[in-house]
Design a protein around this motif. Structure first.
Motif, PDB file in Angstrom:
ATOM      1  N   SER A  67      67.064  19.882  41.615  1.00 12.83           N
ATOM      2  CA  SER A  67      66.069  20.944  41.438  1.00 12.83           C
ATOM      3  C   SER A  67      64.650  20.429  41.619  1.00 12.83           C
ATOM      4  N   HIS A  70      62.685  18.294  47.251  1.00  5.32           N
ATOM      5  CA  HIS A  70      62.359  19.235  48.324  1.00  5.32           C
ATOM      6  C   HIS A  70      62.741  18.619  49.666  1.00  5.32           C
ATOM      7  N   ASP A  88      68.707  22.159  60.638  1.00 10.39           N
ATOM      8  CA  ASP A  88      68.880  22.632  59.274  1.00 10.39           C
ATOM      9  C   ASP A  88      70.297  23.154  59.047  1.00 10.39           C
ATOM     10  N   ARG A  92      72.764  21.706  56.161  1.00  8.82           N
ATOM     11  CA  ARG A  92      73.355  22.577  55.145  1.00  8.82           C
ATOM     12  C   ARG A  92      74.865  22.355  55.079  1.00  8.82           C
ATOM     13  N   ASP A  97      74.455  22.744  51.261  1.00  7.76           N
ATOM     14  CA  ASP A  97      75.245  23.849  50.700  1.00  7.76           C
ATOM     15  C   ASP A  97      76.168  23.398  49.572  1.00  7.76           C
ATOM     16  N   PRO A 102      67.663  24.467  44.634  1.00  7.11           N
ATOM     17  CA  PRO A 102      67.152  25.830  44.794  1.00  7.11           C
ATOM     18  C   PRO A 102      66.794  26.122  46.249  1.00  7.11           C
ATOM     19  N   ALA A 103      67.018  27.347  46.665  1.00  5.14           N
ATOM     20  CA  ALA A 103      66.682  27.730  48.041  1.00  5.14           C
ATOM     21  C   ALA A 103      65.202  27.498  48.332  1.00  5.14           C
ATOM     22  N   SER A 104      64.361  27.657  47.308  1.00  4.75           N
ATOM     23  CA  SER A 104      62.917  27.479  47.501  1.00  4.75           C
ATOM     24  C   SER A 104      62.538  26.030  47.768  1.00  4.75           C
ATOM     25  N   ASN A 105      63.458  25.100  47.503  1.00  8.36           N
ATOM     26  CA  ASN A 105      63.195  23.682  47.767  1.00  8.36           C
ATOM     27  C   ASN A 105      63.570  23.273  49.183  1.00  8.36           C
ATOM     28  N   ILE A 106      64.191  24.172  49.923  1.00  2.60           N
ATOM     29  CA  ILE A 106      64.608  23.877  51.294  1.00  2.60           C
ATOM     30  C   ILE A 106      63.622  24.539  52.238  1.00  2.60           C
ATOM     31  N   HIS A 107      63.009  23.734  53.093  1.00  2.00           N
ATOM     32  CA  HIS A 107      61.907  24.209  53.934  1.00  2.00           C
ATOM     33  C   HIS A 107      62.266  24.063  55.416  1.00  2.00           C
TER      34      HIS A 107
END
Length: 256
Positions: A67, A70, A88, A92, A97, A102-107
């Motif tokens: 968590s 990033h 990407d 994943r 995956d 968190p999805a917000s940590n994947i850019h």
């Protein structure tokens, strides 16, 4: 602050991937003891995917507080979301995956099926970098950056004799007419990559030996782009024996 290059030689590609995966997990745990957030830059080469799969299979995987990690990308193919060619998508499938990140940590870099043109997609990724500063750089402080190298010496999507490799100001650029398909890509620039604290370069295969030898011998980075890449603290080349064929003995480290 140290700024050194080392070459670590492994017996083969499998040994390289297993060793690097274990080292990655150990380093991330160490870094999370020292700071709140860790930024990792991924790449999409075959060895890189071996490493991510090994990370996923390692019993220490769940000892990491994902968590607080990033994930960014060094380059991307400008193709539709979910395309198997996208870096990407491969990452994943291999790791992201399967971990509690968190999805917000994947850019991920923007895809071709969105509303952005190639130029606007590159500008959007630079804007995202600048919107996530960590430290004094006005962008994420990349703690670990994974890079691969092509037989021609390219890294990320910085290709020999192409204008992108000479960029000095921008962090992200669009790439057209890539000599390696697909022709349209997005890439971090040399200044962005060289802001990384640690750059870990994964190289396997006899076809990479010449590029590695030239890079370590001080070739011009306009001709051998990987020659111009150096982490602020350390750059380590993790290679198999075939790729190390042209590395002078005195440059090979016995330990990390």
């Amino acid at each position: 602050m140290t700024n050194e290059r080392r070459v670590l030689v492994h017996n083969d590609r499998a040994a390289l991937a297993a060793s690097l995966a274990a080292r990655f997990l150990t380093k991330v745990v160490d870094l999370l003891d020292q700071k709140q957030r860790v930024n990792v830059v991924l790449e999409g080469g075959r060895v890189a995917m071996d490493v991510l799969r090994q990370v996923n299979e390692n019993p220490a995987r769940d000892s990491v507080d994902w968590s607080r990690v990033h994930f960014w990308w060094g380059d991307e193919r400008f193709v539709p979301t979910g395309d198997a060619e996208r870096n990407d998508a491969k990452a994943r499938d291999a790791l992201l995956d399967h971990i509690d990140v968190p999805a917000s940590n994947i850019h991920p870099m923007p895809a071709a099926d969105g509303e952005l043109s190639l130029d606007d997609a590159a500008a959007a990724y630079e804007a995202e970098l600048r919107a996530n500063p960590d430290g004094d750089l006005g962008m994420p402080r990349f703690d670990i950056t994974f890079l691969g190298v092509g037989p021609d010496g390219h890294t990320a999507s910085l290709f020999p004799e192409h204008p992108e490799v000479l960029e000095k100001d921008a962090l992200v650029l669009p790439v057209r007419n890539s000599p390696k398909p697909p022709p349209e890509r997005i890439t971090l620039t040399r200044p962005a990559l060289n802001s990384s604290r640690r750059i870990w370069v994964e190289i396997a295969g006899a076809d990479k030996a010449s590029s590695l030898g030239l890079a370590l011998a001080g070739a011009a980075y306009s001709e051998v782009p990987i020659a111009g890449i150096k982490g602020r603290r350390r750059t380590v080349f993790f290679v198999d024996r075939e790729a190390a064929a042209e590395v002078p003995e005195n440059l090979i480290s016995q330990s990390y």
